[in-house]
Design a protein around this motif. Structure first.
Motif, PDB file in Angstrom:
ATOM      1  N   ASP A 144      -7.534   2.366  11.741  1.00  0.00           N
ATOM      2  CA  ASP A 144      -7.215   3.790  11.669  1.00  0.00           C
ATOM      3  C   ASP A 144      -5.922   4.048  10.903  1.00  0.00           C
ATOM      4  N   CYS A 145      -4.966   3.150  11.027  1.00  0.00           N
ATOM      5  CA  CYS A 145      -3.714   3.293  10.269  1.00  0.00           C
ATOM      6  C   CYS A 145      -3.999   3.326   8.771  1.00  0.00           C
ATOM      7  N   LEU A 146      -4.811   2.369   8.310  1.00  0.00           N
ATOM      8  CA  LEU A 146      -5.137   2.327   6.882  1.00  0.00           C
ATOM      9  C   LEU A 146      -5.978   3.530   6.472  1.00  0.00           C
ATOM     10  N   GLU A 147      -6.869   3.942   7.367  1.00  0.00           N
ATOM     11  CA  GLU A 147      -7.763   5.052   7.041  1.00  0.00           C
ATOM     12  C   GLU A 147      -6.995   6.365   6.874  1.00  0.00           C
ATOM     13  N   PHE A 148      -6.081   6.647   7.788  1.00  0.00           N
ATOM     14  CA  PHE A 148      -5.430   7.957   7.804  1.00  0.00           C
ATOM     15  C   PHE A 148      -4.024   7.972   7.194  1.00  0.00           C
ATOM     16  N   TYR A 149      -3.432   6.796   6.981  1.00  0.00           N
ATOM     17  CA  TYR A 149      -2.071   6.770   6.435  1.00  0.00           C
ATOM     18  C   TYR A 149      -1.895   5.779   5.296  1.00  0.00           C
ATOM     19  N   ASP A 154      -0.131  -0.064   7.364  1.00  0.00           N
ATOM     20  CA  ASP A 154      -0.159  -0.510   8.762  1.00  0.00           C
ATOM     21  C   ASP A 154       1.162  -0.229   9.472  1.00  0.00           C
ATOM     22  N   ARG A 155       2.033   0.549   8.840  1.00  0.00           N
ATOM     23  CA  ARG A 155       3.281   0.968   9.493  1.00  0.00           C
ATOM     24  C   ARG A 155       3.555   2.444   9.168  1.00  0.00           C
ATOM     25  N   PRO A 156       2.707   3.323   9.643  1.00  0.00           N
ATOM     26  CA  PRO A 156       2.831   4.742   9.267  1.00  0.00           C
ATOM     27  C   PRO A 156       4.028   5.433   9.905  1.00  0.00           C
ATOM     28  N   ASP A 157       4.579   6.366   9.157  1.00  0.00           N
ATOM     29  CA  ASP A 157       5.644   7.229   9.671  1.00  0.00           C
ATOM     30  C   ASP A 157       4.977   8.461  10.263  1.00  0.00           C
ATOM     31  N   GLY A 181     -10.011   5.585  -6.383  1.00  0.00           N
ATOM     32  CA  GLY A 181      -9.827   4.266  -6.962  1.00  0.00           C
ATOM     33  C   GLY A 181     -10.170   3.167  -5.982  1.00  0.00           C
ATOM     34  N   GLU A 182      -9.848   1.938  -6.359  1.00  0.00           N
ATOM     35  CA  GLU A 182     -10.060   0.777  -5.495  1.00  0.00           C
ATOM     36  C   GLU A 182      -9.314   1.001  -4.190  1.00  0.00           C
ATOM     37  N   LYS A 183      -9.913   0.619  -3.075  1.00  0.00           N
ATOM     38  CA  LYS A 183      -9.439   1.055  -1.765  1.00  0.00           C
ATOM     39  C   LYS A 183      -7.994   0.650  -1.474  1.00  0.00           C
ATOM     40  N   ASP A 184      -7.655  -0.601  -1.724  1.00  0.00           N
ATOM     41  CA  ASP A 184      -6.286  -1.053  -1.430  1.00  0.00           C
ATOM     42  C   ASP A 184      -5.274  -0.336  -2.314  1.00  0.00           C
ATOM     43  N   CYS A 185      -5.600  -0.217  -3.589  1.00  0.00           N
ATOM     44  CA  CYS A 185      -4.707   0.476  -4.533  1.00  0.00           C
ATOM     45  C   CYS A 185      -4.547   1.943  -4.138  1.00  0.00           C
ATOM     46  N   LEU A 186      -5.653   2.571  -3.772  1.00  0.00           N
ATOM     47  CA  LEU A 186      -5.615   3.985  -3.380  1.00  0.00           C
ATOM     48  C   LEU A 186      -4.760   4.179  -2.137  1.00  0.00           C
ATOM     49  N   ASN A 187      -4.962   3.338  -1.150  1.00  0.00           N
ATOM     50  CA  ASN A 187      -4.173   3.446   0.078  1.00  0.00           C
ATOM     51  C   ASN A 187      -2.685   3.282  -0.196  1.00  0.00           C
ATOM     52  N   GLN A 188      -2.338   2.267  -0.975  1.00  0.00           N
ATOM     53  CA  GLN A 188      -0.923   2.022  -1.262  1.00  0.00           C
ATOM     54  C   GLN A 188      -0.292   3.201  -1.994  1.00  0.00           C
ATOM     55  N   ALA A 189      -0.994   3.709  -3.015  1.00  0.00           N
ATOM     56  CA  ALA A 189      -0.439   4.805  -3.804  1.00  0.00           C
ATOM     57  C   ALA A 189      -0.277   6.081  -2.968  1.00  0.00           C
TER      58      ALA A 189
END
Length: 517
Positions: free
Chosen positions: A211-216, A219-222, A328-336
């Protein structure tokens, strides 16, 4: 440096100088002796608020400490560790010092190696953490261990990392995640109450890693502000916007976030946000302004009325808001988008002051794909226990196996992390095999540990907290270098001691080392 003999007397309530720590007294001097003189310092010591470059401060750290700010931080650090020791002592923990010279084992980061003079060609390693030692303490029957441990990692640095750092290391036998989390919440909330008078709300919020990755996107959301990332794959797939559909066809994803009251951003400001995400390899951002009349954007034509309504509803957008869309690619999209979310909160002042949001992140995957080799690597470390419900997946689909791992996150920083460990030697061997370690490699790197597990190991688990990060948050500073007495630079050098430095050839000869030109 002077020595004074004289008579100390009060200045009186109406003559106290509040700007001086000794402003309530004055001294009638009988005798003054100069004990030592001083060179003119390279920067002002009298005023701690005058800006001085960090490199100059670190080169003269002993003078920088005289300015007062660093000393105040070190005093806070001292009191915090006193509290921690008292907390664990009152709960029957034993503080055990573990070795600094240890064995090099694969744990994720590069080891600092120490050549052995008595065993030419062999090396000690400085510990990345006391992980195996604290597990060995559990096998030894110590039940409750803690340590203020020095750790060393040869990795790329940033504001909240140092090559050597300190952690509060904890391990307990016959413990489950729930019991451990409750005790750690008690410790951390008590620490913040003791240090800054903060009443921490308990229990802490919990969120799965997924859920952290999905919504923020991290894995360390503010959690001090809203603006979650919302997946809109289904909406994008029904649209006529080829850029979004192409990302989906390539196995990527489409996510959006809503900047409240962001519709008044100028074209230039929006372009700056697009340039920002390009730094994280996301090719661009689509934007839609929500107005009283409807949606306003050059891409609205690709969405029919039904899709527009779904988009507004999904994002809970209102008139005056700005919707930003990335694909975009999932990991890249999440990070950006994670970086974009925090960037927006920073530049538009969305984070309320003096707010502390604690979070437990749970159910981390046990394995992750190693981007260098394409094989499996440990998400945390290879001693983490698989989730009991996922044991059957170890053989058929290791990447779907959850672990009994947990991180404590505060205001977007991971301040602690741990797990329940493998206490069954067969499961530990199986994990090593999934990591593609041969029997010979297992014996060479971990043979002593596997042997120890064979002697009746109790179930056990633990956690480690980053002292430097916690004190950084307590003192409201931006860098852990501000809370360490003698820190290294971001390039891992000591400007004051001028280290690392070359050594005499005779020393290298004794170690059997020859430098490569």
């Amino acid at each position: 440096v002077i020595s004074i003999r004289g008579k100390v007397r009060s200045r009186g309530a109406d003559k106290i100088n509040e700007k001086l720590p000794t402003g309530a007294i004055e001294i009638e001097v009988y005798e003054l002796t100069i004990l030592n003189s001083a060179e003119t310092p390279p920067f002002s010591i009298a005023d701690e608020h005058i800006h001085v470059s960090e490199d100059l401060r670190l080169a003269y750290r002993y003078l920088d400490m005289r300015r007062g700010v660093v000393t105040k931080h070190l005093q806070m650090r001292h009191k915090a560790l006193l509290y921690v020791r008292r907390f664990f002592d009152e709960r029957a923990f034993i503080e055990v010092e573990t070795p600094i010279l240890t064995k090099s084992t694969p744990e994720g980061a590069r080891d600092y190696l120490v050549p052995s003079r008595t065993f030419p060609g062999s090396f000690f390693a400085l510990p990345q953490s006391p992980q195996m030692y604290k597990q060995l303490c559990m096998i030894a029957g110590m039940d409750r261990y803690f340590q203020i441990a020095r750790c060393f990692r040869d990795e790329d640095l940033r504001a909240d990392r140092q090559p050597e750092f300190t952690q509060i290391d904890i391990e307990m036998s016959f413990i489950d995640p729930e019991d451990l989390m409750m005790m750690m919440e008690e410790m951390i909330s008590g620490l913040f109450k003791e240090m800054i008078g903060l009443e921490v709300e308990r229990p802490f919020m919990r969120m799965t890693h997924r859920d952290c990755l999905e919504f923020y996107g991290t894995d360390r959301p503010d959690l001090r502000f809203g603006m979650p990332l919302i997946r809109i794959d289904d909406i994008a797939s029904k649209s006529d916007f080829s850029v979004l559909k192409e990302a989906l066809d390539n196995g990527g994803s489409v996510k959006a976030l809503c900047l409240k009251k962001g519709a008044n951003l100028s074209r230039r400001e929006i372009d700056a946000l697009t340039d920002f995400v390009k730094n994280f390899n996301l090719p661009g951002l689509a934007n839609i302004k929500v107005t009283e009349e409807g949606l306003s954007s050059s891409i609205v034509k690709f969405f029919d009325d039904q899709l527009q309504q779904e988009l507004v509803s999904r994002l809970q957008a209102e008139a005056g808001d700005l919707i930003l869309i990335g694909a975009g690619e999932k990991d890249c999209l999440n990070q950006a988008l994670d970086h974009l979310r925090r960037h927006l909160a920073d530049i538009y002042k969305l984070i309320p002051e003096n707010t502390f949001k604690f979070l437990w992140v749970t159910e981390f995957p046990l394995f992750a794909v190693d981007k260098n080799t394409g094989g499996f690597g440990s998400e945390h470390h290879p001693f983490t226990s698989p989730h009991t419900e996922d044991m059957h997946l170890l053989e058929e689909n290791p990447l779907k196996v959850r672990s009994f791992a947990y991180d404590m996150v505060l205001n977007g920083s991971e301040i602690g992390g741990g797990s329940i460990r493998n206490f069954n030697p067969e499961i530990q061997k199986k994990i090593f095999q999934i990591l593609k370690l041969t029997d010979a490699e297992i014996e060479e790197k971990f043979g002593f540990f596997i042997k120890a597990l064979d002697y009746g190991t109790p179930p056990h688990g633990g956690i480690a907290f980053g002292v430097d990060r916690i004190v950084m948050i307590l003192t409201n500073t931006d860098s852990i270098r501000d809370v360490i007495a003698f820190p290294k630079t971001q390039k891992a050098s000591d400007l004051m001691m001028q280290a690392p430095s070359s050594v005499a050839i005779t020393q290298l000869d004794e170690l059997g080392i020859r430098l490569k030109k």
